[in-house]
Design a protein around this motif. Structure first.
Motif, PDB file in Angstrom:
ATOM      1  N   PHE A   1      -4.136  -1.462  -6.213  1.00  0.00           N
ATOM      2  CA  PHE A   1      -4.249  -1.737  -4.782  1.00  0.00           C
ATOM      3  C   PHE A   1      -4.034  -0.480  -3.936  1.00  0.00           C
ATOM      4  O   PHE A   1      -4.643  -0.340  -2.875  1.00  0.00           O
ATOM      5  CB  PHE A   1      -3.257  -2.819  -4.337  1.00  0.00           C
ATOM      6  N   ARG A   2      -3.195   0.451  -4.387  1.00  0.00           N
ATOM      7  CA  ARG A   2      -3.029   1.706  -3.636  1.00  0.00           C
ATOM      8  C   ARG A   2      -4.372   2.427  -3.514  1.00  0.00           C
ATOM      9  O   ARG A   2      -4.740   2.908  -2.439  1.00  0.00           O
ATOM     10  CB  ARG A   2      -2.010   2.611  -4.330  1.00  0.00           C
ATOM     11  N   GLU A   3      -5.084   2.510  -4.641  1.00  0.00           N
ATOM     12  CA  GLU A   3      -6.400   3.160  -4.627  1.00  0.00           C
ATOM     13  C   GLU A   3      -7.390   2.379  -3.764  1.00  0.00           C
ATOM     14  O   GLU A   3      -8.231   2.966  -3.077  1.00  0.00           O
ATOM     15  CB  GLU A   3      -6.928   3.285  -6.057  1.00  0.00           C
ATOM     16  N   ARG A   4      -7.272   1.063  -3.796  1.00  0.00           N
ATOM     17  CA  ARG A   4      -8.131   0.233  -2.952  1.00  0.00           C
ATOM     18  C   ARG A   4      -7.884   0.544  -1.476  1.00  0.00           C
ATOM     19  O   ARG A   4      -8.826   0.626  -0.680  1.00  0.00           O
ATOM     20  CB  ARG A   4      -7.852  -1.240  -3.242  1.00  0.00           C
ATOM     21  N   ALA A   5      -6.620   0.743  -1.104  1.00  0.00           N
ATOM     22  CA  ALA A   5      -6.295   1.083   0.281  1.00  0.00           C
ATOM     23  C   ALA A   5      -6.914   2.421   0.682  1.00  0.00           C
ATOM     24  O   ALA A   5      -7.431   2.575   1.794  1.00  0.00           O
ATOM     25  CB  ALA A   5      -4.773   1.125   0.468  1.00  0.00           C
ATOM     26  N   VAL A   6      -6.877   3.397  -0.241  1.00  0.00           N
ATOM     27  CA  VAL A   6      -7.510   4.688   0.035  1.00  0.00           C
ATOM     28  C   VAL A   6      -9.012   4.505   0.219  1.00  0.00           C
ATOM     29  O   VAL A   6      -9.622   5.082   1.137  1.00  0.00           O
ATOM     30  CB  VAL A   6      -7.230   5.685  -1.117  1.00  0.00           C
ATOM     31  N   PHE A   7      -9.619   3.696  -0.636  1.00  0.00           N
ATOM     32  CA  PHE A   7     -11.048   3.422  -0.523  1.00  0.00           C
ATOM     33  C   PHE A   7     -11.384   2.789   0.821  1.00  0.00           C
ATOM     34  O   PHE A   7     -12.379   3.129   1.457  1.00  0.00           O
ATOM     35  CB  PHE A   7     -11.471   2.499  -1.672  1.00  0.00           C
ATOM     36  N   TYR A   8     -10.540   1.879   1.278  1.00  0.00           N
ATOM     37  CA  TYR A   8     -10.765   1.219   2.564  1.00  0.00           C
ATOM     38  C   TYR A   8     -10.831   2.221   3.713  1.00  0.00           C
ATOM     39  O   TYR A   8     -11.634   2.070   4.631  1.00  0.00           O
ATOM     40  CB  TYR A   8      -9.644   0.217   2.836  1.00  0.00           C
TER      41      TYR A   8
END
Length: 321
Positions: A97-104
């Motif tokens: 999810f941390r990486e998902r937040a960066v992607f967002y």
């Protein structure tokens, strides 16, 4: 979940709605009528943001081309000065999810570049000067605030009860901020273990509310301020219109389906893991038995070619026995 949430809500006639379902999350934080609730919540979390007002913007964001993946956020807003806010609730565990937040954050950043270019083209087309597009990459800040119904893995020094984390881009040795453009704030409900009588700060009270309001039957003493009483009124199911109640139940159904999908996937993964382990164990057992037999035959002087045909082991393996 053992019981469908629709049945649970209707049978128990719970007084207050669950805040982590989409309907209630947007009712609390994503409606124009309750904008001040979102502003107060964000100022408490971000501390130095000093947000005075926000404008809600479309939650659907597109990639650079039509074929690129699009992202749909729970809530998107922009502050005075241009800061973009992405507010998300994640109900089930997600490893990256941390990486998902960066992607967002890549979406609003790309949109800033697109808007600057469109404005440049519009201005200079009217002038007809043919000037080439240039941009100094002066980005407006983008902040992700995520409420997580689980906990992250942290390093060993992370305090067990600390549920609030805030990340920015900093230099490894000195801690110097590279840029304040990107910020990621996570609230881990899975780490919040305080009981009602242990709540001290407004932060504590908000976390407890997000996690437990649907279990309450009255407003506790620690929530008697006008601000929190209003939140309880917003969450009281008896105040919903029939249409709102139906939307709430649909949202609970979707949430229940989500959890059931996750549970099924986990069970399937465990079952497949057990089966794979059994198969691997049987194969390793067979190989060990064949090796023992080959070693005994070799000790009796049987030719390695014949042993290979009998056991299926390669000649090179038999020669090493």
């Amino acid at each position: 979940m053992d019981m469908n949430k629709r049945d649970s809500a209707e049978k128990s006639r719970q007084k207050y709605a669950e805040l982590l379902c989409d309907f209630m999350f947007k009712r609390f934080f994503g409606s124009e009528a309750n904008k001040d609730v979102l502003i107060g919540f964000l100022n408490m979390i971000l501390e130095d943001a000093n947000i005075e007002d926000v404008d809600f913007i479309p939650t659907e964001h597109f990639g650079l081309t039509e074929k690129d993946r699009k992202a749909i956020f729970d809530i998107s807003a922009v502050c005075k000065g241009g800061r973009t806010l992405i507010i998300e609730v994640q109900k089930g565990y997600q490893e990256h999810f941390r990486e998902r937040a960066v992607f967002y954050t890549s979406y609003p950043i790309n949109e800033q570049g697109r808007i600057v270019k469109e404005e440049f083209i519009r201005d200079h087309q009217s002038k007809g000067d043919g000037e080439e597009f240039r941009w100094d990459f002066s980005l407006k800040p983008v902040t992700v605030v995520a409420i997580l119904n689980f906990m992250f893995d942290h390093d060993e020094s992370w305090p067990c009860g600390r549920y609030h984390s805030s990340y920015r881009l900093r230099e490894d040795c000195t801690g110097e901020v590279m840029t304040d453009v990107l910020r990621y704030v996570f609230l881990e409900l899975g780490r919040f273990k305080k009981r009602l009588w242990e709540l001290e700060t407004p932060f504590d009270k908000w976390m407890y509310l997000l996690k437990h309001i649907h279990e309450m039957v009255e407003i506790p003493e620690v929530y008697q301020s006008a601000e929190f009483k209003r939140l309880f009124l917003l969450a009281e199911i008896g105040n919903f219109t029939p249409e709102e109640y139906e939307e709430y139940l649909k949202s609970l159904d979707a949430m229940s389906d989500y959890y059931n999908t996750i549970d099924s996937a986990e069970k399937r993964a465990r079952a497949e893991g057990v089966l794979e382990g059994e198969i691997r164990g049987r194969e390793e057992g067979r190989e060990e038995a064949y090796s023992d037999s080959a070693a005994k035959l070799k000790g009796l002087g049987v030719a390695v070619e014949i042993i290979s045909q009998a056991t299926g082991l390669p000649i090179e393996t038999i020669e090493k026995l």
